[in-house]
Design an enzyme around this catalytic site. Structure first.
Site, short mmCIF file in Angstrom:
data_model
loop_
_atom_site.label_atom_id
_atom_site.label_comp_id
_atom_site.label_asym_id
_atom_site.label_seq_id
_atom_site.Cartn_x
_atom_site.Cartn_y
_atom_site.Cartn_z
N SER A 21 -18.37 2.16 -50.34
CA SER A 21 -19.44 1.64 -49.50
C SER A 21 -20.45 2.89 -48.94
CB SER A 21 -19.18 0.75 -48.13
OG SER A 21 -18.37 1.71 -47.56
N LYS A 38 -23.83 -1.73 -43.99
CA LYS A 38 -22.90 -1.31 -45.06
C LYS A 38 -23.11 -1.79 -46.29
CE LYS A 38 -17.97 -0.76 -44.96
NZ LYS A 38 -16.83 -0.79 -44.18
N TYR A 90 -25.03 -0.74 -34.82
CA TYR A 90 -25.39 1.00 -34.89
C TYR A 90 -24.79 1.61 -33.60
CZ TYR A 90 -28.23 5.25 -34.93
OH TYR A 90 -28.75 6.71 -34.77
N ALA A 91 -23.80 2.69 -33.92
CA ALA A 91 -23.35 3.50 -32.80
C ALA A 91 -24.30 4.62 -32.73
CB ALA A 91 -21.92 3.72 -33.05
N GLU A 95 -19.76 9.65 -34.72
CA GLU A 95 -18.39 9.82 -34.95
C GLU A 95 -17.52 10.68 -33.87
OE1 GLU A 95 -18.76 9.50 -39.72
OE2 GLU A 95 -17.68 11.15 -38.77
N ASP A 134 -6.09 2.56 -40.64
CA ASP A 134 -6.88 3.71 -41.08
C ASP A 134 -7.69 4.32 -39.88
OD1 ASP A 134 -9.16 4.70 -43.61
OD2 ASP A 134 -7.33 5.81 -42.70
N1 LIG Z 1 -16.70 2.43 -42.92
C1 LIG Z 1 -17.73 1.72 -42.21
O1 LIG Z 1 -17.37 0.70 -41.70
N2 LIG Z 1 -18.56 2.64 -41.52
C2 LIG Z 1 -19.52 2.24 -40.29
C3 LIG Z 1 -19.81 1.00 -39.91
C4 LIG Z 1 -20.70 0.72 -38.91
C5 LIG Z 1 -21.11 1.93 -38.44
C6 LIG Z 1 -21.12 3.20 -38.73
C7 LIG Z 1 -20.05 3.39 -39.92
C8 LIG Z 1 -21.85 3.92 -38.25
C9 LIG Z 1 -21.79 5.48 -38.15
C10 LIG Z 1 -22.87 6.44 -37.57
C11 LIG Z 1 -23.00 7.54 -37.81
C12 LIG Z 1 -23.76 7.98 -37.06
C13 LIG Z 1 -24.65 9.37 -36.80
C14 LIG Z 1 -24.42 10.22 -38.07
C15 LIG Z 1 -24.91 11.52 -38.05
C16 LIG Z 1 -25.46 11.91 -36.77
C17 LIG Z 1 -25.64 11.35 -35.76
C18 LIG Z 1 -26.10 11.82 -34.87
O2 LIG Z 1 -26.22 12.99 -34.45
N3 LIG Z 1 -26.50 11.07 -33.74
C19 LIG Z 1 -27.26 11.28 -32.62
C20 LIG Z 1 -26.14 11.90 -31.42
N4 LIG Z 1 -26.64 12.92 -30.67
C21 LIG Z 1 -25.25 13.27 -29.84
C22 LIG Z 1 -25.68 14.27 -28.91
C23 LIG Z 1 -27.19 14.23 -28.05
C24 LIG Z 1 -28.01 13.70 -28.85
C25 LIG Z 1 -27.78 12.48 -29.82
C26 LIG Z 1 -25.23 9.86 -35.94
C27 LIG Z 1 -24.28 7.09 -36.10
N5 LIG Z 1 -23.51 5.99 -36.46
C28 LIG Z 1 -22.62 3.08 -37.25
O3 LIG Z 1 -23.47 3.49 -36.42
N6 LIG Z 1 -22.12 1.85 -37.56
#
Ligand SMILES: NC(=O)Nc1ccc2c(c1)=C(Cc1cc(-c3cccc(C(=O)NCCN4CCCCC4)c3)c[nH]1)C(=O)N=2
Length: 298
Positions: A21, A38, A90-91, A95, A134
């Site tokens: 994915s 996803k 969206y997180a 990570e 996992d």
């Molecule tokens: N295998 C899965 O199911 N994977 C998934 C599923 C759901 C999901 C998922 C993965 C997510 C992954 C993700 C990745 C990121 C991300 C990737 C790369 C960079 C950043 C990033 O730097 N964000 C800003 C964070 N900074 C932090 C420090 C202060 C300023 C702002 C976020 C945000 N969310 C997500 O948000 N929601």
């Protein structure tokens, strides 16, 4: 509600990539809300015989719903001729792994707080009869208030009543002969029983919790090696050590989670809440009914 499709979203950057994915940041063009979508390629899923895993992830996310704050939520699913789409939370702050790498290692306050949030998350997950299988710092995300959101249920197991699965029921091959479950999580976090017996239970996630706590405190994974085989060997032999200065309370809890026998891990025999873990000295000043705001990660 009206059925959705990819044209309802403006797709942005790639947030993560797995073997089956790709997760994109996407904005709903009608509400401007941001989601993580996803995307799975149907032909690849079928070719690699992963259909059951995709169906299970959707079922687990449906069971989890939105009543526990520590998990990503599945809002909608839709498909087109080539792809499946899961619209997920969206997180924004990404990570746990990136935060550990960024600051080298966490203060004991941060490690304690996020271990406690993971304990509360696992109480809910295991209470629903689901094992993640996992759990690792890439699958623990941070929302915009720096609370955890656990994700990626593609390897999850929905337990039968006996709480331990020797094999996935879906590993029945044509001759109806049970193959040992070929599934294994991510090498550095996989539990000994998953390697030696292909069995998994809630205690497999407690092993992974011990590995994550070790990594938050030290900045390193406990079981490291130049190949998966060497890592597996170290896990089965419980071959790991604590660096100088490793917090003694965290060390005591890690030692009680990284136990070869699943049922001897701290909390493994607890019922609805992980009382034995909650009562550990690492959490002596914690209010489990209100953890308060997360400490600043530093
Ligand atoms: N295998 C899965 O199911 N994977 C998934 C599923 C759901 C999901 C998922 C993965 C997510 C992954 C993700 C990745 C990121 C991300 C990737 C790369 C960079 C950043 C990033 O730097 N964000 C800003 C964070 N900074 C932090 C420090 C202060 C300023 C702002 C976020 C945000 N969310 C997500 O948000 N929601």
């Amino acid at each position: 509600a009206r059925r959705r499709s990819a044209s309802d979203y403006r797709f942005g950057k790639v947030l993560g990539e797995g073997s089956f994915s790709t997760v994109y940041l996407a904005k709903d063009i009608h509400t401007s809300k941001e989601y993580a979508i996803k995307v799975l390629e149907k032909a690849h899923i079928i070719r690699e015989k992963k259909t059951e895993y995709v169906m299970r992830e959707k079922e687990v996310l449906r069971i989890l719903g939105s009543s526990c704050p520590y998990f990503v939520r599945l809002y909608w699913t839709f498909q087109d001729p080539e792809h499946l789409y899961f619209v997920l939370t969206y997180a924004k702050n990404g990570e746990l792994l990136k935060q550990i790498d960024k600051c080298g290692c966490f203060t004991i306050d941060c490690a304690r707080y996020y271990t406690a949030e993971m304990v509360l998350a696992l109480e809910y997950l295991h209470g629903k009869g689901i094992v993640h299988r996992d759990l690792k710092p890439e699958n623990v995300l941070f929302d915009d208030n720096w609370h955890i959101l656990i994700t990626d249920f593609g390897s999850a197991k929905i337990l039968k009543t006996d709480n331990t699965e020797k094999c996935d029921n879906d590993t029945l091959d044509k001759g109806d002969r049970k193959r040992r479950n070929s599934f294994v999580g991510t090498a550095q976090f996989v539990s000994p029983e998953m390697l030696s017996e292909s069995s998994s239970s809630h205690a497999s996630d407690l092993w992974a919790l011990g590995c994550i706590l070790y990594q938050m405190v030290s900045g390193m994974m406990p079981f490291r090696g130049r190949s998966e085989f060497l890592i597996f060997q170290k896990i089965l032999n419980l071959e790991y050590e604590y660096p100088e200065g490793f917090d003694p309370q965290a060390k005591d809890l890690v030692q009680k989670l990284l136990v070869i026998a699943p049922n001897e891990r701290l909390g493994a025999m607890d019922q609805t809440t992980y009382t034995s873990i909650r009562q550990h000295e690492l959490f002596k000043d914690l209010n489990w009914d209100d953890l308060g705001p997360p400490p600043k990660i530093s």
